[in-house]
Scaffold this motif. Structure first.
Motif, PDB file in Angstrom:
ATOM      1  N   ARG A  46       7.180  14.049  -4.384  1.00 52.91           N
ATOM      2  CA  ARG A  46       6.557  13.208  -3.347  1.00 52.91           C
ATOM      3  C   ARG A  46       5.105  12.908  -3.672  1.00 52.91           C
ATOM      4  NH1 ARG A  46       8.907  15.393   2.245  1.00 52.91           N
ATOM      5  NH2 ARG A  46      10.641  13.958   2.275  1.00 52.91           N
ATOM      6  N   THR A  47       4.382  13.916  -4.103  1.00 57.62           N
ATOM      7  CA  THR A  47       2.973  13.732  -4.450  1.00 57.62           C
ATOM      8  C   THR A  47       2.823  12.764  -5.608  1.00 57.62           C
ATOM      9  OG1 THR A  47       2.448  15.948  -3.657  1.00 57.62           O
ATOM     10  CG2 THR A  47       0.872  14.938  -5.175  1.00 57.62           C
ATOM     11  N   ALA A  48       3.637  12.922  -6.629  1.00 60.73           N
ATOM     12  CA  ALA A  48       3.571  12.016  -7.775  1.00 60.73           C
ATOM     13  C   ALA A  48       3.882  10.586  -7.360  1.00 60.73           C
ATOM     14  CB  ALA A  48       4.537  12.477  -8.865  1.00 60.73           C
ATOM     15  N   ARG A  49       4.861  10.407  -6.509  1.00 60.55           N
ATOM     16  CA  ARG A  49       5.196   9.059  -6.038  1.00 60.55           C
ATOM     17  C   ARG A  49       4.048   8.442  -5.263  1.00 60.55           C
ATOM     18  NH1 ARG A  49      11.439  10.122  -4.222  1.00 60.55           N
ATOM     19  NH2 ARG A  49      12.305   9.905  -6.303  1.00 60.55           N
ATOM     20  N   LEU A  50       3.395   9.232  -4.426  1.00 60.04           N
ATOM     21  CA  LEU A  50       2.247   8.711  -3.682  1.00 60.04           C
ATOM     22  C   LEU A  50       1.103   8.326  -4.613  1.00 60.04           C
ATOM     23  CD1 LEU A  50       2.171  11.109  -0.609  1.00 60.04           C
ATOM     24  CD2 LEU A  50       2.693   8.665  -0.609  1.00 60.04           C
ATOM     25  N   ILE A  51       0.892   9.118  -5.640  1.00 57.95           N
ATOM     26  CA  ILE A  51      -0.194   8.840  -6.585  1.00 57.95           C
ATOM     27  C   ILE A  51       0.040   7.511  -7.300  1.00 57.95           C
ATOM     28  CG2 ILE A  51      -1.213   9.588  -8.777  1.00 57.95           C
ATOM     29  CD1 ILE A  51      -0.888  12.481  -7.724  1.00 57.95           C
ATOM     30  N   ILE A  52       1.276   7.254  -7.705  1.00 55.40           N
ATOM     31  CA  ILE A  52       1.541   6.013  -8.433  1.00 55.40           C
ATOM     32  C   ILE A  52       1.923   4.861  -7.511  1.00 55.40           C
ATOM     33  CG2 ILE A  52       2.163   7.200 -10.559  1.00 55.40           C
ATOM     34  CD1 ILE A  52       5.102   6.635  -9.890  1.00 55.40           C
ATOM     35  N   GLY A  53       2.003   5.128  -6.228  1.00 61.72           N
ATOM     36  CA  GLY A  53       2.219   4.053  -5.269  1.00 61.72           C
ATOM     37  C   GLY A  53       3.656   3.754  -4.906  1.00 61.72           C
ATOM     38  N   VAL A  54       4.571   4.673  -5.165  1.00 65.75           N
ATOM     39  CA  VAL A  54       5.957   4.478  -4.764  1.00 65.75           C
ATOM     40  C   VAL A  54       6.101   5.026  -3.341  1.00 65.75           C
ATOM     41  CG1 VAL A  54       8.371   5.098  -5.223  1.00 65.75           C
ATOM     42  CG2 VAL A  54       6.801   4.654  -7.120  1.00 65.75           C
ATOM     43  N   PRO A  55       6.518   4.181  -2.397  1.00 66.55           N
ATOM     44  CA  PRO A  55       6.612   4.630  -1.011  1.00 66.55           C
ATOM     45  C   PRO A  55       7.734   5.643  -0.804  1.00 66.55           C
ATOM     46  CG  PRO A  55       7.484   2.415  -1.249  1.00 66.55           C
ATOM     47  CD  PRO A  55       6.892   2.790  -2.575  1.00 66.55           C
ATOM     48  N   ASP A  56       7.593   6.492   0.209  1.00 64.86           N
ATOM     49  CA  ASP A  56       8.555   7.556   0.488  1.00 64.86           C
ATOM     50  C   ASP A  56       9.496   7.119   1.607  1.00 64.86           C
ATOM     51  OD1 ASP A  56       9.938   9.881   0.763  1.00 64.86           O
ATOM     52  OD2 ASP A  56       8.214  11.113   1.263  1.00 64.86           O
ATOM     53  N   TYR A  57      10.699   6.730   1.244  1.00 68.49           N
ATOM     54  CA  TYR A  57      11.682   6.225   2.189  1.00 68.49           C
ATOM     55  C   TYR A  57      12.091   7.289   3.204  1.00 68.49           C
ATOM     56  CZ  TYR A  57      15.899   3.978   3.982  1.00 68.49           C
ATOM     57  OH  TYR A  57      16.853   3.432   4.794  1.00 68.49           O
ATOM     58  N   ASP A  58      12.280   8.520   2.768  1.00 66.86           N
ATOM     59  CA  ASP A  58      12.700   9.586   3.687  1.00 66.86           C
ATOM     60  C   ASP A  58      11.675   9.803   4.793  1.00 66.86           C
ATOM     61  OD1 ASP A  58      15.023   9.977   2.226  1.00 66.86           O
ATOM     62  OD2 ASP A  58      14.118  11.534   0.986  1.00 66.86           O
TER      63      ASP A  58
ATOM     64  N   ARG B  32       7.218  -2.779   1.367  1.00 67.51           N
ATOM     65  CA  ARG B  32       6.055  -1.987   0.943  1.00 67.51           C
ATOM     66  C   ARG B  32       5.354  -2.632  -0.247  1.00 67.51           C
ATOM     67  NH1 ARG B  32       3.091   0.107   3.500  1.00 67.51           N
ATOM     68  NH2 ARG B  32       3.804  -1.624   4.704  1.00 67.51           N
ATOM     69  N   MET B  33       6.117  -3.190  -1.185  1.00 68.38           N
ATOM     70  CA  MET B  33       5.493  -3.846  -2.334  1.00 68.38           C
ATOM     71  C   MET B  33       4.750  -5.109  -1.901  1.00 68.38           C
ATOM     72  SD  MET B  33       5.848  -1.976  -4.974  1.00 68.38           S
ATOM     73  CE  MET B  33       5.710  -0.553  -3.917  1.00 68.38           C
ATOM     74  N   ARG B  34       5.349  -5.878  -0.986  1.00 69.15           N
ATOM     75  CA  ARG B  34       4.654  -7.072  -0.465  1.00 69.15           C
ATOM     76  C   ARG B  34       3.369  -6.660   0.243  1.00 69.15           C
ATOM     77  NH1 ARG B  34       9.638  -8.594   1.322  1.00 69.15           N
ATOM     78  NH2 ARG B  34       9.046  -8.205   3.469  1.00 69.15           N
ATOM     79  N   ALA B  35       3.428  -5.601   1.052  1.00 66.66           N
ATOM     80  CA  ALA B  35       2.232  -5.140   1.777  1.00 66.66           C
ATOM     81  C   ALA B  35       1.164  -4.649   0.806  1.00 66.66           C
ATOM     82  CB  ALA B  35       2.611  -4.025   2.748  1.00 66.66           C
ATOM     83  N   ARG B  36       1.571  -4.012  -0.245  1.00 67.41           N
ATOM     84  CA  ARG B  36       0.605  -3.467  -1.201  1.00 67.41           C
ATOM     85  C   ARG B  36      -0.090  -4.556  -2.009  1.00 67.41           C
ATOM     86  NH1 ARG B  36       1.642   0.930  -6.019  1.00 67.41           N
ATOM     87  NH2 ARG B  36      -0.536   1.055  -6.614  1.00 67.41           N
ATOM     88  N   TYR B  37       0.662  -5.565  -2.408  1.00 68.42           N
ATOM     89  CA  TYR B  37       0.114  -6.552  -3.322  1.00 68.42           C
ATOM     90  C   TYR B  37      -0.283  -7.873  -2.676  1.00 68.42           C
ATOM     91  CZ  TYR B  37       1.447  -3.270  -6.872  1.00 68.42           C
ATOM     92  OH  TYR B  37       1.547  -2.141  -7.626  1.00 68.42           O
ATOM     93  N   ARG B  38      -0.155  -7.983  -1.365  1.00 67.31           N
ATOM     94  CA  ARG B  38      -0.615  -9.219  -0.718  1.00 67.31           C
ATOM     95  C   ARG B  38      -2.128  -9.179  -0.611  1.00 67.31           C
ATOM     96  NH1 ARG B  38       0.633  -7.385   5.129  1.00 67.31           N
ATOM     97  NH2 ARG B  38       2.716  -7.457   4.364  1.00 67.31           N
ATOM     98  N   GLY B  39      -2.689 -10.209  -0.183  1.00 62.41           N
ATOM     99  CA  GLY B  39      -4.130 -10.220  -0.028  1.00 62.41           C
ATOM    100  C   GLY B  39      -4.746 -11.221  -0.979  1.00 62.41           C
ATOM    101  N   GLY B  40      -6.018 -11.323  -0.909  1.00 63.76           N
ATOM    102  CA  GLY B  40      -6.679 -12.341  -1.687  1.00 63.76           C
ATOM    103  C   GLY B  40      -7.218 -11.855  -3.007  1.00 63.76           C
TER     104      GLY B  40
END
Length: 67
Positions: free
Chosen positions: A17-29, A54-62
């Motif tokens: 879980r920690t590794a996923r958070l560090i690299i930006g993979v969201p935790d579905y559970d 989650r990917m759209r939310a992460r990479y949207r923006g200007g």
């Protein structure tokens, strides 16, 4: 031996879980548990829907970023 195995399994799950958070993979559970506890009236997204949102939310923006 069983207690040590259980402790190792818990450690491994937390490390993943920690590794996923560090690299930006969201935790579905965590998302599913949150939705069931706090928003039981709302439908829970499937994993592909959740990941896409989650990917759209992460990479949207200007604009771009330098790093």
């Amino acid at each position: 031996m069983g207690a040590a195995r259980d402790a190792l399994a818990r450690f491994w799950l937390q490390a993943v879980r920690t590794a996923r958070l560090i690299i930006g993979v969201p935790d579905y559970d965590t998302y599913v548990a949150h939705m069931r506890l706090n928003h039981p009236e709302r439908p829970v997204m499937s994993y592909p829907e959740f990941f896409d949102e989650r990917m759209r939310a992460r990479y949207r923006g200007g604009g771009g970023r330098c790093c």
